[in-house]
Motif scaffolding. Structure first.
Motif, short mmCIF file in Angstrom:
data_model
loop_
_atom_site.label_atom_id
_atom_site.label_comp_id
_atom_site.label_asym_id
_atom_site.label_seq_id
_atom_site.Cartn_x
_atom_site.Cartn_y
_atom_site.Cartn_z
N ARG A 1 0.83 -1.21 0.00
CA ARG A 1 0.00 0.00 0.00
C ARG A 1 0.86 1.26 0.00
N ARG A 2 1.93 1.26 0.76
CA ARG A 2 2.83 2.41 0.77
C ARG A 2 3.43 2.64 -0.62
N ARG A 3 3.82 1.55 -1.26
CA ARG A 3 4.39 1.66 -2.61
C ARG A 3 3.35 2.24 -3.58
N GLU A 4 2.11 1.80 -3.48
CA GLU A 4 1.04 2.33 -4.35
C GLU A 4 0.83 3.82 -4.10
N LEU A 5 0.88 4.22 -2.84
CA LEU A 5 0.67 5.63 -2.50
C LEU A 5 1.83 6.49 -2.99
N VAL A 6 3.04 5.97 -2.91
CA VAL A 6 4.21 6.70 -3.43
C VAL A 6 4.09 6.86 -4.94
N GLU A 7 3.69 5.80 -5.63
CA GLU A 7 3.53 5.87 -7.08
C GLU A 7 2.46 6.88 -7.47
N ALA A 8 1.38 6.93 -6.68
CA ALA A 8 0.34 7.93 -6.93
C ALA A 8 0.88 9.34 -6.70
N THR A 9 1.71 9.49 -5.69
CA THR A 9 2.32 10.80 -5.41
C THR A 9 3.19 11.24 -6.57
N LEU A 10 3.97 10.34 -7.12
CA LEU A 10 4.82 10.67 -8.27
C LEU A 10 3.97 11.10 -9.47
N VAL B 1 2.80 20.47 -5.60
CA VAL B 1 1.50 19.82 -5.48
C VAL B 1 1.06 19.73 -4.02
N GLY B 2 -0.24 19.90 -3.79
CA GLY B 2 -0.78 19.80 -2.44
C GLY B 2 -1.28 18.41 -2.12
N MET B 3 -1.53 18.18 -0.84
CA MET B 3 -1.97 16.86 -0.40
C MET B 3 -3.35 16.51 -0.96
N ASP B 4 -4.22 17.51 -1.19
CA ASP B 4 -5.53 17.21 -1.75
C ASP B 4 -5.40 16.59 -3.14
N ASP B 5 -4.52 17.17 -3.96
CA ASP B 5 -4.32 16.63 -5.31
C ASP B 5 -3.65 15.26 -5.28
N ILE B 6 -2.73 15.09 -4.34
CA ILE B 6 -2.07 13.79 -4.20
C ILE B 6 -3.09 12.72 -3.82
N ALA B 7 -3.95 13.03 -2.84
CA ALA B 7 -4.96 12.07 -2.41
C ALA B 7 -5.94 11.77 -3.54
N ALA B 8 -6.32 12.80 -4.31
CA ALA B 8 -7.24 12.58 -5.42
C ALA B 8 -6.62 11.66 -6.47
N GLU B 9 -5.33 11.84 -6.74
CA GLU B 9 -4.64 10.98 -7.70
C GLU B 9 -4.65 9.53 -7.25
N ALA B 10 -4.54 9.33 -5.93
CA ALA B 10 -4.53 7.97 -5.36
C ALA B 10 -5.95 7.41 -5.20
N GLY B 11 -6.98 8.27 -5.37
CA GLY B 11 -8.35 7.81 -5.19
C GLY B 11 -8.67 7.48 -3.76
N THR B 12 -8.07 8.24 -2.82
CA THR B 12 -8.29 7.99 -1.41
C THR B 12 -8.31 9.32 -0.67
N SER B 13 -8.17 9.29 0.63
CA SER B 13 -8.21 10.51 1.43
C SER B 13 -6.83 10.82 2.00
N LYS B 14 -6.65 12.06 2.44
CA LYS B 14 -5.40 12.44 3.08
C LYS B 14 -5.16 11.63 4.35
N THR B 15 -6.25 11.25 5.00
CA THR B 15 -6.12 10.46 6.24
C THR B 15 -5.36 9.16 6.00
N VAL B 16 -5.60 8.54 4.85
CA VAL B 16 -4.91 7.29 4.53
C VAL B 16 -3.41 7.54 4.39
#
Length: 213
Positions: free
Chosen positions: A19-28, A38-53
């Motif tokens: 899961r961490r690897r998937e989130l890093v790839e989404a961040t990239l 880039v802000g955390m909102d856009d990063i979370a949207a790219e990952a299809g999840t929330s900032k809390t995750v």
């Protein structure tokens, strides 16, 4: 019972790592899409999840930043491995190193900007990778010098100096929006260091005394 608990723990650890690897790839992907600021909102949207995750897995933005840096380091190291794999003459080693690193900067400039603009309190990302690569370049230079019966004493200074110089050039190059072609920058680096390497035979190691002498 112990085996069952250990099995669940192992599976959970694997799940977390995946899961961490998937989130890093989404961040990239988000950095490439929105830029290095880039802000955390856009990063979370790219990952299809929330900032809390993200915060659950990385603690805060600094933790996510460090995970991205680790991933980028692995990519840079893989990109440079061919340049360091063979005992090339120093001139070829330096230009190969410069070309491989500048290619990373050219292809993924926003990722490079993200990594080099670390949040307050985060460790310097450049220092770790430059030290590691500097050690490898120094070792490669020392092997080449010894193989040609030359004094290996300059290898450590040359190796870390060349790497630090290349990183400084890359920082300046990206500030100019890569105005000059990569091939020009690589040639300039080679032109600077080649005279020093060409002069090295004058510092050949003294011959070991023979039994007869």
């Amino acid at each position: 019972m112990t085996t069952s608990v250990d099995g669940r723990t192992t599976r959970w650890a694997r799940h977390n790592a995946t899961r961490r690897r998937e989130l890093v790839e989404a961040t990239l992907r988000a950095i490439r899409r929105h830029g290095h600021a880039v802000g955390m909102d856009d990063i979370a949207a790219e990952a299809g999840t929330s900032k809390t995750v993200f915060y659950r897995h990385f603690g805060d933005r600094s933790g996510l930043y460090e995970a991205v840096v680790e991933s980028v380091h692995a990519f840079i190291w893989g990109s440079l491995s061919d340049a360091l794999a063979t005992d090339r003459p120093p001139q070829e080693l330096v230009t190969g190193l410069a070309d491989a690193y500048l290619r990373v900067v050219e292809v993924d400039g926003e990722i490079y900007r993200f990594v080099t603009n670390r949040p307050g309190g985060s460790p310097d990302p450049v220092l770790g990778i430059t030290n590691r690569i500097g050690d490898q370049v120094s070792a490669a230079l020392a092997r080449w010098l010894v193989a040609h019966d030359l004094d290996p004493s300059p290898a450590n200074t040359w190796g870390h100096g060349v790497v630090g110089f290349t990183w400084a050039v890359a920082d300046r190059w990206i500030l100019t929006d890569l105005r000059r072609p990569r091939a020009d920058i690589v040639a300039f680096i080679g032109d600077l260091f080649t005279p020093a390497f060409d002069a090295q035979p004058a510092t050949a190691r003294p011959m070991e005394p023979t039994k007869e002498s």
